[in-house]
Write a protein that holds these residues in place. Sequence first.
Motif, mmCIF file in Angstrom:
data_model
loop_
_atom_site.group_PDB
_atom_site.id
_atom_site.type_symbol
_atom_site.label_atom_id
_atom_site.label_comp_id
_atom_site.label_asym_id
_atom_site.label_seq_id
_atom_site.Cartn_x
_atom_site.Cartn_y
_atom_site.Cartn_z
ATOM 1 N N GLY A 14 7.418 6.668 -9.023
ATOM 2 C CA GLY A 14 8.753 7.233 -8.946
ATOM 3 C C GLY A 14 9.499 6.641 -7.759
ATOM 4 N N GLU A 15 9.623 7.436 -6.700
ATOM 5 C CA GLU A 15 10.388 6.968 -5.541
ATOM 6 C C GLU A 15 9.596 6.040 -4.636
ATOM 7 N N LYS A 16 8.299 6.198 -4.636
ATOM 8 C CA LYS A 16 7.477 5.399 -3.721
ATOM 9 C C LYS A 16 6.323 4.730 -4.462
ATOM 10 N N ALA A 17 5.945 3.553 -3.992
ATOM 11 C CA ALA A 17 4.677 2.960 -4.408
ATOM 12 C C ALA A 17 3.634 3.531 -3.461
ATOM 13 N N ALA A 65 0.819 -1.206 0.000
ATOM 14 C CA ALA A 65 0.000 0.000 0.000
ATOM 15 C C ALA A 65 0.857 1.262 0.000
ATOM 16 N N HIS A 66 2.022 1.178 0.611
ATOM 17 C CA HIS A 66 2.884 2.361 0.718
ATOM 18 C C HIS A 66 4.301 1.854 0.946
ATOM 19 N N ALA A 67 5.190 2.110 0.030
ATOM 20 C CA ALA A 67 6.539 1.566 0.179
ATOM 21 C C ALA A 67 7.519 2.394 -0.626
ATOM 22 N N LYS A 68 8.701 2.527 -0.066
ATOM 23 C CA LYS A 68 9.786 3.172 -0.788
ATOM 24 C C LYS A 68 10.348 2.145 -1.764
#
Lengths: 162, 748, 286, 81
Positions: free
Chosen positions: B98-101, B53-56
């Motif tokens: 880009g940098e994060k999902a 859901a949220h990841a670098k």
Amino acid sequence: MKKVHVSTTINGTLKEFLCDTRETLLDALRDHMLLTGTKEGCGTGDCGSCSVIFDGDVICSCLTLAAEAEGRNIETIEGMAEGGELHVLQKKFLEHAALQCGICTPGILMASKALLKKNNNPSEEEARFWLAGNLCRCTGYDKIINAVLDAAREIREESDGV
Amino acid sequence: MAFDNVSAKSFKVVGTRPERPDGIEKVTGQARFGADAYLPGMLHGAILRSPHAHAKILSIDISALENDKSVKAVVTRNDFECNLTGEDWNILENIMAGEKALYDGHAIAAVACSSLLEAKDALKKIIVQYEILPHVTDVEEAMKENAPVIREGSARSSVPKGMHPNIVGYHESGHGDVEAGFKEADLILEENFRTEAAHQGYIEPHACLATMMPDGKGEVWCCTQGHFNVAKVCAKLLGSDASQIRVTASEIGGGFGGKTAVFIEPVALALSKKATHPVKIVMSRNEIFRATGPTSSTSMHVKIGMKKNGKITAAEGTFKLQGGAFPGSPMAESAMCAFAPYELDNVRSVGWDVMCNRPKQAAYRAPGSPMAAFAVESIIDEFCKRLKLDPIEVRLINAVTEGSKSSYGPKFQRIGLVETLEAAKSHPHYAAPIERGVGRGISCGFWFNFGGETCVSLALSEDGTASLSVGTPDIGGSRASMSQIVSEELNIPYEKVRATVADTATLGYNEISHGSRVTFATGLATIKAAQDMKKKLCLRAAKVWGLDEEAVYWEEGYVKPAGPNAGDHEPLSIADIAKTMGRTGGPIVGHYEASPEGAGVSFATHIVDAKVDKETGFTSIERYTVIQDAGKAIHPSYVEGQFQGGAAQGIGWALNEEYIYDKKGILQNAGFLDYRIPVASDLPKIDTEIIEVPNPGHPYGVRGVGETSICPPLAAIANAVSSSAGIRMKQLPMSPPKILEAMDDNNG
Amino acid sequence: MKYEAPETIDQAIDIYSKFNGSKKILAGGTDVLVQLRTDIVRPEMVMNIKKINSLHEFCIVDGYWKIGAAVSASKITKNTAFISEWPGIAEGVGLIGSTQIQNRATLVGNLSNASPAADGIPALVAANAKVEIVGQQGSRVKDVYSLIEGPGKLHLSKDEFITHILIPLQRDRSADCYLRFIPRTEMDIAVVGCGVNLSVKNQSISSAKIVLGAVGPKVIFADEAAELVLNSRLDKDVILKLQRMCEEIATPISDKRGSIRFRRQVAGVLAKRALQKAYARALEVS
Amino acid sequence: MADVYLWAGAKRLIEDESPLNISGKTVGELLQNLVVKYPNLKNIVREGVSCSVDDKLVFNSSTETVFENSEVYIFERISGG
């Protein structure tokens, strides 16, 4: 990877194709035979857009392996109108404005054709339950059901007339 | 631009129900949709998507694909333009992380292979290292002080200082003195409401076939509501020019707003550019649910004060909309539409746009309005119950009419809300006795409707027939209505008009088919183009006869000599002029291009009977009636179809459709099995009544119809269900577990 | 992926037992294809058994209804003799998917998939149905209930597969019923299911089996509840108690299809309704 | 000068009470003059606004005519589905 050779009858014509064993009948119809009238909406048997008639029964072509078509008899939307004449269901769908975007239409026509072959006098409820596996997001189904019931009436009148 | 006065003209073709021009293709399987195009040497693209859901994104390792002969191209974010800002950057960030999902399903990389099976196998060999970050998917949670930040600096300038960075938009509108208004009330009711995200649920997956040459020239075939926008966006994301990317809109298998956004076309172009082959991408249903649409989920608070006689004295609402990992949720629309049906001296609406770790919300049929109507109309229904007032009478007492000041500012021009309410009151459905156990619900709904950039071209053929080129994809039968308009204006048979959706190289820019704008704006442009053609036909006849322009006139399909010359020449039909046009001055083409304003707002009133099984919480919709102002129905069958479709989508949204996330923020129901849109056996017949209160901003009086129809159902059904279950439902969807829970909580 | 389509049962046993990699049997394919498509399974071999004639059998043999593994759901629901004898089993089979799915899906496939929510299973278990299994060692018969190990798992060895379902002939003055709950009218997976099979004597229930589906890792026998209704005519207080018992015996999970609380509640309601319906049917044939 | 009314959220950015008196023969001119007079509104105008001129909704067109005594309401840009 070795492919499988399949010969099958589609809309009355003998067809041959090579396919990967993992491919579905839907993949084969569309990608190998360019019969793109059969649509993919979900790929998991939940929407009915890929309905075809397989040895007389309506099925989801996405839930059938292409290899299973060997020696079978398949009817798709492309074979519904014959000799330049639309099928009564096709005529009624146009007359009743039973399609908006039209993506679900081929599947619904195939499923309806199978229904009317089995029962040319379905009640509204029977038609609704028979078509429950064919999702339509545009119409609210109202005009589709009207068209199917009207086509059934015409089919009955024609057969009574004979 | 000046607008024609609405003439009380009688129509010959407009208002009839001819068969649609694209009908035979669609019933025989010949119509070509997004996935139906094939090109020699075509490759298949597939997209790798985030399982978090949220990841670098620490690294993307594609080395396993380097020696894989089946892989023809791989792209990641590095293959797109890097100097984008604003909404362009948002679109790029959404279609390729880009940098994060930022959400479950966010695109990370893409490959192209000779077959789809190979492409899917190749995706499994890409190794992505993620650093999992805390996530948030709930709108209220995302506003809290300690909520994980999706992205700093995304807020619009209207957001008050000091708010959490996830709050990216603030809207406030209204007038009068709300506090004073509440003091005048005999009864004040206030309540919190929540709705879940609903997906547009078009049956056709997003699909495109794209070719891009190393010099930046591209061709795209895709299903979209706006191909000119696709060209514009693709050019920006790939550093090319909009004119160099020619986009052809395929037949489109449903959109409902969800195909106004761009997702896969730039990816296919980037792959094609690398592989120097055409690349086709078709989204799977799972990808569609995880990475496109849906509309916002909401948390709302509404407070209304009313006199015993039903007159509203004050109304106040707060509408918090979660729009996924990007700004742009339709919170201003929610706030502005919420109280639009009512004439209020004191009203205040506040909207919040909130980011979460969910897919970027996309427009869905009257974005923002249905949810707001659910909250407001539920409270009005509760007043009717408590004060023992008739739900239609209460709405009539407060209804806006021409000249009423709207809750969002300006006064209304000619509108048809009262007409829909009067029609509802006298409808057999409303008079029918209510069976035991059944609840009846009423609701009104409002939508603005739009104009926007529009350009059409109408070409005369030598045989006197006409071909119309429009730039707005046909999402609901618009080629039929446009052909009717040409037929009406030129007095040629409907069948002698061919309407085509032209590609981006053929016509000037056309705004997306959205906002119920096509029949209004493209329709208006078509009328004007036909009038332009008639003028040219007159000129041509005058030239042939050697007369002045003023000495001829148009009547019923003929150019006739006027005044003193009347009778000197045989009237010339379109066919007569067309036959010789090559020798009398060349081709005759009618044009129109503008950004027409004056789209008339529209209102609807819905009546629904619902029955709740009190033991299981199952709701069946027993009867449904839609009454809506269409201004003027060009093709009544397709107007009815829009009414019915809006109601059906509303029924799904109200009862069962929802985005279900688990604790890790992973979508649990990314398919039609568990994202439950209504099936044929779920629905009753949906009765319709078209009201025609002409829009003063359109020569025929047309108003858009596609969107207003989804504004009342959520509330109408909630009111019916609440009545049947004996408990006020404040949360959507009203799925069986939620209904039982609400009933239990009430009893215990 | 290897694709095999044997034409005799011996060939099938040979191919299946000798293949050492991951393998799947394709009968209706409506579960297998979805699993293939969504990467839940990636078998190295798929064996289509539809070309084997004996697996299309659907007839009475030695006091059992024998239903072959290749018999589609729609064939079962079209058989008027069968549905008048086992309306509940037919109801369960008839609820497996859409018209399109019905024409492909098989009861054996529904059972083999061993989903806790399978619509075909509760009524089979209530009817005390058995299956015929073949393998390298020959064939054996096992009852459906003990065949199921858990979600997606059957007690079968690697070389074995099911060829037929065996349903005993229904006793006199007896009837069965299957009900399920879904949020729509069609196209959903059961949130709760309940199969009931009972006999009556002098208008009272003389034997009963109540089987709950989708409220545990495998179907649950509500034995206490079944005992409770014995010798009763389903009076109000019996029904109320039965409902509570079934709520308590259910051990569901909370997921996207329903919460624990909801599933328990509905299990009670369905047990009540299925019993009442089966009872009415049994009285009709008494 | 037209009477210009802002939505309440934007009104907070400036001290003045509505209506504002702004000149301009078109919507575009009027918005330009608005920003010149109230620089605080620059960003919200850039981010996109819609308006009504004498009760006619104007979503896009900056060339829409504004008259001397026109009543102009400005609200956040809205879009459809």
